[in-house]
Design a protein around this motif. Structure first.
Motif, short mmCIF file in Angstrom:
data_model
loop_
_atom_site.label_atom_id
_atom_site.label_comp_id
_atom_site.label_asym_id
_atom_site.label_seq_id
_atom_site.Cartn_x
_atom_site.Cartn_y
_atom_site.Cartn_z
N ILE A 110 0.84 -1.20 0.00
CA ILE A 110 0.00 0.00 0.00
C ILE A 110 0.87 1.25 0.00
CG2 ILE A 110 -1.69 1.33 1.33
CD1 ILE A 110 -2.85 -1.33 2.29
N ALA A 111 1.97 1.23 0.77
CA ALA A 111 2.88 2.37 0.79
C ALA A 111 3.49 2.59 -0.59
CB ALA A 111 3.98 2.14 1.82
N THR A 112 3.88 1.49 -1.25
CA THR A 112 4.45 1.59 -2.60
C THR A 112 3.43 2.15 -3.58
OG1 THR A 112 5.89 -0.31 -2.16
CG2 THR A 112 5.51 0.28 -4.46
N VAL A 147 -0.05 6.16 7.78
CA VAL A 147 0.68 5.11 8.48
C VAL A 147 0.17 3.77 7.96
CG1 VAL A 147 1.27 4.11 10.72
CG2 VAL A 147 0.92 6.60 10.49
N CYS A 148 1.01 3.09 7.21
CA CYS A 148 0.62 1.80 6.64
C CYS A 148 1.73 0.78 6.89
CB CYS A 148 0.30 1.91 5.14
SG CYS A 148 1.41 2.95 4.18
N ALA A 206 -4.01 -3.31 -3.21
CA ALA A 206 -3.18 -2.23 -2.70
C ALA A 206 -3.35 -0.93 -3.50
CB ALA A 206 -1.71 -2.65 -2.67
N PRO A 207 -3.33 -0.98 -4.84
CA PRO A 207 -3.55 0.26 -5.59
C PRO A 207 -4.93 0.86 -5.35
CG PRO A 207 -2.49 -1.36 -6.99
CD PRO A 207 -2.92 -2.07 -5.73
N LEU A 220 -5.67 4.49 -3.81
CA LEU A 220 -6.55 5.42 -4.51
C LEU A 220 -7.59 6.00 -3.55
CD1 LEU A 220 -7.68 6.74 -7.11
CD2 LEU A 220 -9.01 4.64 -7.46
N SER A 221 -8.18 5.14 -2.72
CA SER A 221 -9.21 5.61 -1.79
C SER A 221 -8.62 6.57 -0.76
CB SER A 221 -9.86 4.41 -1.09
OG SER A 221 -9.01 3.84 -0.11
#
Length: 243
Positions: free
Chosen positions: A124-126, A156-157, A217-218, A222-223
Motif C-alpha cells: 500500500i505504501a508503494t 501510516v501503513c 493495494a492500488p 486510490l481511496s
C-alpha cells in the motif's frame, strides 16, 4: 519578467505566493501592461502594480486567492468611472481613493505541492508513492528528513509496526490529515490506547480512505488519496491544522 528569479527562489523554498501581472491599464495610472509583483502570505508586496490605493485592492484579492487557490482577474475602477468594457469572470472592485485610471490585473496563486509523509514499506505504501506523484504530491518516506514536519498529510501503513509512535509524531508536527491503514476494529483499539484529545482524534482517519470497496493495494491507495484530496479541497484540512 523581472521577478522570475525571485519566483524560482520562493518555489524552491516552498513559500506560497501570488504573482500579479497588469493586463490592462488606463491613463493616468502609473503602471503599464506587463508590470508585475509578488504578494506573500503576510500581505507584503514585492514589485509595483499600482499606487497605494490599487495595492490595497490587490493585496485583499491576493490573500483570498492564496486561501482558496483560485486565479483571479481583478478589475480596479475609480469611483464613478465605467473603466474597461466588462471582462467575463472578472472580480470588480471600486476603489474610492483611486485618483484615476482603471486597472486589470491577473492574480495567480502559486502554492507548494502538498507533502505526503508515508510510514511503512508495504504494498500500500508503494502504491501510494506511485499514485501520489501524478497528483502533484511530494512523497516523503518516513525515514527522510525532516520527518512529518511541514507535511500536508501522513499515512501510516506499517501494519502494526510503530503505529502509535508515527501517529503521535505526525500529530505533534501539526499534520492536519493522519491516516491509519488498519481494520476498523484494530484501528479503534490503537487510537483508544493512545489517549488522544478530541482535536487530535478528529485529525486521525481510521480506517484511512473513502469507502469505495477497495481491495487491492492500488485501490486502497486510490481511496486514501481521494480522501486526502477531499479534505484539502473542502478546507477541512486547514481547519484541522494542516495546509
Amino acid at each position: 519578467m523581472p521577478y522570475t528569479k525571485r519566483m524560482e527562489e520562493l518555489v524552491a523554498e516552498r513559500v506560497p505566493f501570488v504573482h500579479a501581472v497588469v493586463v490592462r491599464a488606463q491613463l493616468p495610472t502609473a503602471v503599464s501592461p506587463g508590470d508585475d509583483a509578488i504578494i506573500l502570505s503576510d500581505g507584503s508586496i514585492e514589485g509595483f502594480v499600482g499606487g497605494q490605493c490599487a495595492e490595497s485592492s490587490v493585496r485583499t484579492a491576493a490573500l483570498s486567492a492564496l486561501s482558496d487557490g483560485r486565479t483571479v482577474l481583478l478589475r480596479v475602477l475609480p469611483e464613478g468611472d465605467p473603466g474597461f468594457p466588462d471582462s467575463p469572470g472578472a472580480q470588480v472592485v471600486v476603489n474610492h481613493c483611486l485618483s484615476g485610471g482603471a486597472l486589470e490585473i491577473f492574480l495567480q496563486p502559486l502554492l507548494p505541492p502538498p507533502v505526503l509523509w508515508v510510514v511503512g514499506s508495504s504494498p500500500i505504501a508503494t502504491a501510494l508513492a506511485a499514485l501520489a506523484g501524478p497528483l502533484d504530491f511530494t512523497v516523503r518516506p518516513a525515514d527522510a528528513s525532516p520527518g512529518p514536519a511541514g507535511a500536508t498529510a501522513a499515512v501510516v501503513c506499517s501494519h502494526g509496526r510503530g503505529e502509535p509512535e508515527a501517529i503521535r509524531a505526525a500529530l505533534e508536527a501539526g499534520v492536519g490529515y493522519v491516516g491509519l491503514v488498519a481494520s476498523r476494529r484494530r484501528g479503534a483499539s490503537v487510537l483508544e490506547d493512545m489517549g488522544l484529545s478530541e482535536e487530535e482524534r478528529r485529525r486521525v482517519h481510521s480506517p484511512a480512505g473513502l469507502g469505495i470497496g477497495a481491495r487491492t493495494a492500488p485501490e486502497i491507495a486510490l481511496s486514501i488519496l481521494a480522501e486526502i484530496v477531499t479534505v484539502i479541497r473542502t478546507g477541512d484540512l486547514a481547519r484541522a491544522g494542516g495546509r
